[in-house]
Design a protein around this motif. Structure first.
Motif: not given
Length: 130
Positions: A49-55, A85-92
């Motif tokens: 919820r805080e980051k807005g991505v699936i970690t 993870d297409f942008d390789c930021d470690g999250a979806l």
């Protein structure tokens, strides 16, 4: 989304998990826009919820609580994240999650290929050679 028909863990007797792909049925019942809406709802259930991505952490926590997949190993969760993870930021992000869900549905991918092929043929006046 896929639903397990048998245990999710591969074994000697059952080397690959068996899944029933519900996405094509959902697409048929909901239409394209409705299916995307449901995928977005699924994303929100799994996201941090805080980051807005699936970690890793949010998927680990929510896969057990929301999806009943508490037996996933850390490696399973890492692989799930890495797969989409297409942008390789470690999250979806939401788009990566939706694309991943489509990629994991062989029937939807085939239907999408057919629709794209038809659109290209129509746009450029191509006809298939049989």
């Amino acid at each position: 989304m896929a639903s397990p028909k048998s245990p999710t863990r591969p074994s000697q007797q059952n080397p690959q998990p068996n899944f029933h792909d519900f996405l094509p049925a959902m697409a048929g019942n909901l239409g394209g826009e409705g299916l995307i809406g449901e995928l977005c709802n699924g994303f929100e259930l799994l996201m941090d919820r805080e980051k807005g991505v699936i970690t890793f952490e949010s998927l680990r926590r929510n896969a057990a609580a929301v999806l009943g997949l508490g037996d996933l190993t850390d490696e399973d969760v890492r692989c799930m994240i890495k797969e989409g993870d297409f942008d390789c930021d470690g999250a979806l992000n939401q788009m990566e999650f939706c694309v991943l869900m489509f990629r994991l549905s062989p029937d939807l991918m085939e239907a999408s290929r057919c629709l794209v092929t038809e659109a290209i043929e129509e746009e450029f006046g191509f006809t298939r050679r049989h």
